[in-house]
Design a protein around this motif. Sequence first.
Motif: not given
Lengths: 454, 280
Positions: A27-38, A213-219, A230-235
């Motif tokens: 979850r942290l990884a996802t948040m990290g990825a998201l934070a970087m994108l923000v 990816a694991v968080y988004l896909e599995e959890y 998801q949409l943001n990452i794709a963009n």
Amino acid sequence: MKQRDDIYERRLIWRHRVGLCFEWLCRLATMGALAMLVLLMGSIFSSALSPGRGSGLAPVSLTEISKTHEVNGNLTYAVSKVVGGDFCFKSDPEEKIKSFSSADVRDGKVVFNHNGKRASPLFDLTVREISPGKEPIGKFKDVGPGHIPLECPVPDVHPPQPAKPWGWLTWNFLTHGNSDDPLQAGIMAGFWGSVWLVGLTGLMVVPTGVGAAVYLEEYAKPTSLTKFIQLNIANLAGVPSIVYGILGFTVFSRMFGAFDKQETIVSLTFLQGFGFKPIDIALPLGPVILSGACTLALLSLPVVIITSQETLRSIPASLRHAAYALGATKWQTIWHQVLPASLPGILTGVILSLSRAIGEAAPIAVIGVAAHLSFAPGRITGISDLVQNPDKLLRAPFDRFTALPTLVYSWVNEASPNFEHVAAAGIIVLLATLLTMNGTAIFIRQRFQKWNRW
Amino acid sequence: MALVKRFTQFVDPPNEGNITQVPESVPTLGTPKIETRGMSFFYGTKQALYDINLQIQSRAVTALIGPSGCGKSTYLRSLNRMNDIIEGTRVTGEVLLDGADIYNRDVDVVSLRKRVGMVFQKSTPFPKSIFDNIAFGPRIAGQTNKSELQVIVERSLKQAALWNEVKDRLKESAMALSGGQQQRLCIARALATNPEVLLMDEPASALDPASTARIEDLIFELKQNYTIVIVTHNMQQAARISEMTAFFCVGRLVEIGQTKQLFTNPTQKETEDYITGRFG
Ligand SMILES: Nc1ncnc2c1ncn2[C@@H]1O[C@H](COP(=O)(O)OP(=O)(O)O)[C@@H](O)[C@H]1O
Ligand SMILES: [Mg+2]
């Protein structure tokens, strides 16, 4: 019997905790990825909206020089003329100023980076060509603000060279740093710079990307927030690389201008505990390897997340069910079965995005990387040097660098004759590096795919 | 003492008149290994099982038969809570394993699944070596001793009658085995965690007759030590290997009885129709 129950109970609790940790890391990884994108969006806007601040790395002119006018550890001296290869300062016991080359001289000035030491350096400057055995070719004293004359001999201009069997792709080319002289110019600094860059990028992007990816896909439950992410990452996978360069410049290289007024030095003294020399890190980071690697990590992150997600999705549900039926918890199923089974796909995605990153010139250029460096990151000269000074490995990420595509680009732009051949040789090295990386990816995939025949 | 509810109507709720005494021939040997009492199952709002009362005897084979989509797999999966994986499912009533409700809140699903192993219709070896396939269950249970793992692997493969075929290539990929071998590998893998109950969902339906026969022999061997519940579409198979047979139809348990009795002299018309329809 009672004791065994206790052990079992404790094991249950621990298994539960490990599972939770795993989920939270993902979850942290996802948040990290998201934070970087923000951050990406934020930095672009902040760059666009801030009025006329200019680059934090702009040199100040000689007449203004004084302690308060130092910027980011850069001292500026006027130099009449420097021609030829690289120079270093001989009587510089603390190695405050390492080296400069003629390319560092612009408009009659040379900017010295004295590694962020606060005080103006006071020393005798003796200039000599860096190649061993050369006589000093100029001498001057640090006289404070003032004009420093520096006379250097003008080298001969080489006539165009006849073709040779290996042309310009010689051993010298591979083992030497860059130079103004096409016959001397080499790719060593760029090659090692790119190796460091890609290595650090991989270290950052693999755990974050796969975790996300694991968080988004599995959890993650399919909430509207998840869909939005998801949409943001794709963009973001389609955002041009120069935009990431602006991000890298603002965030990592300039650090939002937070240290423009007064540079800050972070001293990693705890390293002494491990028997290393302490490392001083000057903030803002400037165009060092770490800035470049962070930028390239952001650039490759969306692609890694998307390909990893697709691979995870392609793992049949029956594999998961079989693991669950044997008493595996969710994280054990993911860790021991799903991830190993998706390793080939994930690796393919990682290597593809890393080989895109290694060839990127634009974002690296934007963060301010210079082409004319003649040393490998951390000034590592070889294996024996590394064995003697292992702390250079820790220094390298905070060192200035140049990369393969940057070198090629600068050679292509070089006006003097013969550089087109140097550029061609550089492109061959770049391609060979890429092919090696892709070949490794294919090899690894073949090795693992043997096991995965559904 | 076991009372088995029977329904003549599938859609209408049961009425008093339909509850009949169990025939004398049904063995009521001690306490059952597994018992479901008034169990209903829901996929979201869709009800898949209606008020199932069923006892499964220890160290015997119980076969579940019935037309497709009648809830046999759902019932089987609810016995080791594999349905928990599916989002939005719900169970009412009781499912007792050795007298304790497995849907109780403090039951650890993971250790339950180690006691109640499962073999699926489609063989699903992990994309790893044969050894790692078998050793996965013990390993995640905390067994790290290599020599003990070797003992477990050998024992499980022997129990599943696969040892002689694979003993020289334990380090090779399990994906390279034939379909029948893969299914026996899955059985061995389920046995490696030392379960008490083995649930099998049409374990031989994708196999050729020779492999099917081997699996049947294997089940015959295993029932000495394990309680086996098997879903099958093949009625001769049910007749050959099982002691007890339960007939499901549209989410309800229509009839349960000794296999011989159920096939030769079913008490319910639906059972008879189904059996004769299939036997031709
Ligand atoms: N994951 C699921 N979600 C919703 N409904 C399901 C799911 N699995 C099975 N069902 C429904 O439950 C009923 C029983 O299915 P199942 O237990 O698979 O039958 P059987 O194994 O006897 O063929 C069927 O009507 C089927 O459509
Ligand atoms: Mg089924």
